[in-house]
Design a protein around this motif. Structure first.
Motif, PDB file in Angstrom:
ATOM      1  N   LYS A  24       0.819  -1.204   0.000  1.00 46.06           N
ATOM      2  CA  LYS A  24       0.000   0.000   0.000  1.00 46.06           C
ATOM      3  C   LYS A  24       0.857   1.260   0.000  1.00 46.06           C
ATOM      4  CE  LYS A  24      -3.896  -2.092   2.360  1.00 46.06           C
ATOM      5  NZ  LYS A  24      -4.665  -2.166   3.595  1.00 46.06           N
ATOM      6  N   GLN A  25       2.106   1.169   0.471  1.00 49.05           N
ATOM      7  CA  GLN A  25       2.966   2.336   0.540  1.00 49.05           C
ATOM      8  C   GLN A  25       3.773   2.540  -0.739  1.00 49.05           C
ATOM      9  OE1 GLN A  25       5.296   2.769   4.038  1.00 49.05           O
ATOM     10  NE2 GLN A  25       3.588   2.449   5.400  1.00 49.05           N
ATOM     11  N   VAL A  26       3.784   1.581  -1.634  1.00 49.05           N
ATOM     12  CA  VAL A  26       4.502   1.714  -2.893  1.00 49.05           C
ATOM     13  C   VAL A  26       3.580   2.383  -3.901  1.00 49.05           C
ATOM     14  CG1 VAL A  26       5.572   0.454  -4.799  1.00 49.05           C
ATOM     15  CG2 VAL A  26       5.984  -0.260  -2.445  1.00 49.05           C
ATOM     16  N   ARG A  27       4.097   3.422  -4.563  1.00 46.94           N
ATOM     17  CA  ARG A  27       3.300   4.175  -5.520  1.00 46.94           C
ATOM     18  C   ARG A  27       4.054   4.356  -6.822  1.00 46.94           C
ATOM     19  NH1 ARG A  27       0.087   8.987  -2.884  1.00 46.94           N
ATOM     20  NH2 ARG A  27      -1.058   9.497  -4.733  1.00 46.94           N
ATOM     21  N   LYS A  28       3.309   4.519  -7.918  1.00 49.93           N
ATOM     22  CA  LYS A  28       3.926   4.727  -9.226  1.00 49.93           C
ATOM     23  C   LYS A  28       4.056   6.220  -9.517  1.00 49.93           C
ATOM     24  CE  LYS A  28       2.624   0.462 -11.445  1.00 49.93           C
ATOM     25  NZ  LYS A  28       2.016  -0.171 -12.612  1.00 49.93           N
ATOM     26  N   PHE A  29       5.204   6.589 -10.089  1.00 44.94           N
ATOM     27  CA  PHE A  29       5.493   7.967 -10.450  1.00 44.94           C
ATOM     28  C   PHE A  29       6.077   8.015 -11.850  1.00 44.94           C
ATOM     29  CE2 PHE A  29       5.946   7.671  -5.840  1.00 44.94           C
ATOM     30  CZ  PHE A  29       5.163   8.726  -5.407  1.00 44.94           C
ATOM     31  N   LEU A  30       5.824   9.117 -12.548  1.00 47.01           N
ATOM     32  CA  LEU A  30       6.458   9.372 -13.826  1.00 47.01           C
ATOM     33  C   LEU A  30       7.700  10.207 -13.539  1.00 47.01           C
ATOM     34  CD1 LEU A  30       6.278   9.058 -16.908  1.00 47.01           C
ATOM     35  CD2 LEU A  30       5.074  11.237 -16.961  1.00 47.01           C
ATOM     36  N   GLN A  31       8.854   9.685 -13.937  1.00 42.16           N
ATOM     37  CA  GLN A  31      10.126  10.357 -13.670  1.00 42.16           C
ATOM     38  C   GLN A  31      10.565  11.127 -14.913  1.00 42.16           C
ATOM     39  OE1 GLN A  31      13.266   8.078 -11.655  1.00 42.16           O
ATOM     40  NE2 GLN A  31      14.646   8.761 -13.273  1.00 42.16           N
ATOM     41  N   ASP A  48      18.354  17.778 -12.919  1.00 37.98           N
ATOM     42  CA  ASP A  48      17.711  17.288 -11.707  1.00 37.98           C
ATOM     43  C   ASP A  48      16.616  16.301 -12.083  1.00 37.98           C
ATOM     44  OD1 ASP A  48      19.301  18.868 -10.043  1.00 37.98           O
ATOM     45  OD2 ASP A  48      17.946  20.575 -10.234  1.00 37.98           O
ATOM     46  N   ILE A  49      16.386  15.360 -11.198  1.00 39.43           N
ATOM     47  CA  ILE A  49      15.359  14.349 -11.425  1.00 39.43           C
ATOM     48  C   ILE A  49      14.109  14.761 -10.668  1.00 39.43           C
ATOM     49  CG2 ILE A  49      14.784  11.898 -11.196  1.00 39.43           C
ATOM     50  CD1 ILE A  49      17.846  11.387 -10.950  1.00 39.43           C
ATOM     51  N   ALA A  50      12.969  14.666 -11.351  1.00 40.12           N
ATOM     52  CA  ALA A  50      11.697  15.040 -10.722  1.00 40.12           C
ATOM     53  C   ALA A  50      10.656  13.972 -11.008  1.00 40.12           C
ATOM     54  CB  ALA A  50      11.236  16.401 -11.239  1.00 40.12           C
ATOM     55  N   LEU A  51       9.586  14.005 -10.224  1.00 45.76           N
ATOM     56  CA  LEU A  51       8.505  13.026 -10.330  1.00 45.76           C
ATOM     57  C   LEU A  51       7.160  13.724 -10.291  1.00 45.76           C
ATOM     58  CD1 LEU A  51       9.646  10.602  -7.476  1.00 45.76           C
ATOM     59  CD2 LEU A  51      10.017  10.239  -9.914  1.00 45.76           C
ATOM     60  N   LEU A  52       6.198  13.103 -10.947  1.00 50.21           N
ATOM     61  CA  LEU A  52       4.786  13.422 -10.777  1.00 50.21           C
ATOM     62  C   LEU A  52       4.068  12.117 -10.481  1.00 50.21           C
ATOM     63  CD1 LEU A  52       3.915  15.920 -13.643  1.00 50.21           C
ATOM     64  CD2 LEU A  52       3.619  16.318 -11.203  1.00 50.21           C
ATOM     65  N   ASP A  53       3.053  12.179  -9.650  1.00 49.52           N
ATOM     66  CA  ASP A  53       2.243  11.003  -9.364  1.00 49.52           C
ATOM     67  C   ASP A  53       1.662  10.500 -10.685  1.00 49.52           C
ATOM     68  OD1 ASP A  53       0.389   9.121  -8.475  1.00 49.52           O
ATOM     69  OD2 ASP A  53      -0.165  10.325  -6.734  1.00 49.52           O
ATOM     70  N   ALA A  54       1.883   9.240 -11.012  1.00 49.97           N
ATOM     71  CA  ALA A  54       1.451   8.683 -12.304  1.00 49.97           C
ATOM     72  C   ALA A  54      -0.061   8.746 -12.485  1.00 49.97           C
ATOM     73  CB  ALA A  54       1.938   7.244 -12.445  1.00 49.97           C
ATOM     74  N   GLU A  55      -0.814   8.741 -11.396  1.00 50.57           N
ATOM     75  CA  GLU A  55      -2.270   8.756 -11.489  1.00 50.57           C
ATOM     76  C   GLU A  55      -2.821  10.035 -12.105  1.00 50.57           C
ATOM     77  OE1 GLU A  55      -4.003   7.958  -7.697  1.00 50.57           O
ATOM     78  OE2 GLU A  55      -3.266   5.905  -7.630  1.00 50.57           O
ATOM     79  N   VAL A 115       5.204  17.292 -23.858  1.00 52.40           N
ATOM     80  CA  VAL A 115       4.204  17.818 -22.926  1.00 52.40           C
ATOM     81  C   VAL A 115       3.586  16.677 -22.124  1.00 52.40           C
ATOM     82  CG1 VAL A 115       2.021  19.080 -22.733  1.00 52.40           C
ATOM     83  CG2 VAL A 115       3.666  19.712 -24.520  1.00 52.40           C
ATOM     84  N   MET A 116       3.606  16.827 -20.803  1.00 53.88           N
ATOM     85  CA  MET A 116       2.885  15.907 -19.918  1.00 53.88           C
ATOM     86  C   MET A 116       1.538  16.560 -19.624  1.00 53.88           C
ATOM     87  SD  MET A 116       5.812  14.814 -17.141  1.00 53.88           S
ATOM     88  CE  MET A 116       5.971  16.482 -16.532  1.00 53.88           C
ATOM     89  N   VAL A 117       0.468  15.914 -20.024  1.00 54.72           N
ATOM     90  CA  VAL A 117      -0.868  16.433 -19.725  1.00 54.72           C
ATOM     91  C   VAL A 117      -1.271  15.864 -18.377  1.00 54.72           C
ATOM     92  CG1 VAL A 117      -3.261  16.602 -20.483  1.00 54.72           C
ATOM     93  CG2 VAL A 117      -1.415  16.541 -22.192  1.00 54.72           C
ATOM     94  N   ILE A 118      -1.521  16.762 -17.423  1.00 57.66           N
ATOM     95  CA  ILE A 118      -1.919  16.313 -16.087  1.00 57.66           C
ATOM     96  C   ILE A 118      -3.319  16.818 -15.790  1.00 57.66           C
ATOM     97  CG2 ILE A 118       0.455  16.184 -15.255  1.00 57.66           C
ATOM     98  CD1 ILE A 118      -0.104  18.793 -13.689  1.00 57.66           C
ATOM     99  N   GLN A 119      -3.998  16.090 -14.923  1.00 57.23           N
ATOM    100  CA  GLN A 119      -5.355  16.467 -14.547  1.00 57.23           C
ATOM    101  C   GLN A 119      -5.491  16.396 -13.038  1.00 57.23           C
ATOM    102  OE1 GLN A 119      -8.698  13.972 -15.871  1.00 57.23           O
ATOM    103  NE2 GLN A 119      -9.628  15.874 -16.601  1.00 57.23           N
ATOM    104  N   VAL A 120      -5.972  17.504 -12.462  1.00 59.39           N
ATOM    105  CA  VAL A 120      -6.222  17.597 -11.031  1.00 59.39           C
ATOM    106  C   VAL A 120      -7.609  18.191 -10.852  1.00 59.39           C
ATOM    107  CG1 VAL A 120      -5.512  18.671  -8.862  1.00 59.39           C
ATOM    108  CG2 VAL A 120      -3.769  17.868 -10.468  1.00 59.39           C
ATOM    109  N   GLN A 121      -8.460  17.494 -10.126  1.00 57.22           N
ATOM    110  CA  GLN A 121      -9.826  17.933  -9.818  1.00 57.22           C
ATOM    111  C   GLN A 121     -10.571  18.375 -11.087  1.00 57.22           C
ATOM    112  OE1 GLN A 121      -9.537  20.843  -6.689  1.00 57.22           O
ATOM    113  NE2 GLN A 121      -8.646  19.392  -5.262  1.00 57.22           N
ATOM    114  N   ASN A 134      11.059   7.447 -17.267  1.00 58.46           N
ATOM    115  CA  ASN A 134      10.261   6.225 -17.216  1.00 58.46           C
ATOM    116  C   ASN A 134       9.262   6.278 -16.062  1.00 58.46           C
ATOM    117  OD1 ASN A 134      12.006   5.982 -15.081  1.00 58.46           O
ATOM    118  ND2 ASN A 134      13.070   4.195 -15.856  1.00 58.46           N
ATOM    119  N   LEU A 135       8.519   5.212 -15.938  1.00 62.31           N
ATOM    120  CA  LEU A 135       7.572   5.034 -14.851  1.00 62.31           C
ATOM    121  C   LEU A 135       8.286   4.221 -13.769  1.00 62.31           C
ATOM    122  CD1 LEU A 135       4.583   5.793 -14.466  1.00 62.31           C
ATOM    123  CD2 LEU A 135       4.006   3.506 -15.270  1.00 62.31           C
ATOM    124  N   ILE A 136       8.288   4.718 -12.539  1.00 62.16           N
ATOM    125  CA  ILE A 136       8.986   4.013 -11.463  1.00 62.16           C
ATOM    126  C   ILE A 136       8.053   3.846 -10.272  1.00 62.16           C
ATOM    127  CG2 ILE A 136      11.261   4.860 -12.172  1.00 62.16           C
ATOM    128  CD1 ILE A 136      11.155   6.762  -9.744  1.00 62.16           C
TER     129      ILE A 136
END
Length: 193
Positions: A24-31, A48-55, A115-121, A134-136
């Motif tokens: 439950k504590q492991v999550r997928k991120f786009l790096q 620098d390396i950055a992440l966004l929540d893959a969801e 371009v990373m298309v992200i969606q929030v609310q 990649n996805l990590i």
């Protein structure tokens, strides 16, 4: 040796429970990379390396800069709008927003942008970056809060925190909601479509 006693059975159940709680504590991120530039002598890349929540990443697209419609008197890191899935998508230079040199110069219409298309609310935005790795999967138990001793004033407001890699590299977790909040308080930027 296998045993059917009650103690062995409860030990196996506890072990399975531990595995489930760890999962439950492991999550997928786009790096992806920020501030990526060529080194002259090794042709390696630094940044620098950055992440966004893959969801929250709806899709990753490559578009021509000439297909982005500039909007006059827009905030410095907003490249313009792009027609995406019959909607108008704001395109934001994420690296420029975070204080890095922009991966593309404004007005250069002969280049393609990633371009990373992200969606929030229910709201979408396109974030331009120089490259996506990649996805990590990362364990949230290893997450650390952001600190002004480590990160610049430009980056800090847009961070959840960070992870460290096995090589002790810092991997920043970008807070997408803060990016949306940043633009929602700007009077010249409006998400209504």
């Amino acid at each position: 040796m296998l045993s059917t006693s009650a103690n062995s059975l409860s030990l196996n159940i506890a072990t399975n429970s531990d595995i489930q709680s760890h999962a439950k504590q492991v999550r997928k991120f786009l790096q992806f990379q920020l501030g990526r530039s060529e080194k002259t002598h090794k042709s390696a890349l630094q940044g620098d390396i950055a992440l966004l929540d893959a969801e929250i990443v709806t899709e990753v697209i490559t578009i021509s800069a000439r297909d982005i419609l500039p909007v006059p008197q827009m905030f410095y890191c907003v490249l313009g709008i792009y027609s995406w899935r019959s909607e108008m998508l704001w395109i934001v230079d994420l690296e420029n927003l975070l204080g890095y040199p922009p991966p593309m110069s404004h007005g250069d219409t002969n280049q393609d942008v990633l371009v990373m298309v992200i969606q929030v609310q229910g709201q979408s935005i396109g974030l331009v970056v120089s490259s996506i790795d990649n996805l990590i999967e990362l364990d949230l138990a290893k997450f650390k809060p952001s600190s002004s001793e480590i990160f610049s004033e430009d980056v800090l407001p847009f961070l959840h925190g960070y992870f460290t890699s096995s090589d002790n590299d810092i991997i920043m977790l970008i807070d997408a909601e803060e990016i949306f909040n940043f633009f929602s308080i700007k009077t010249e930027f409006n998400y209504s479509q």
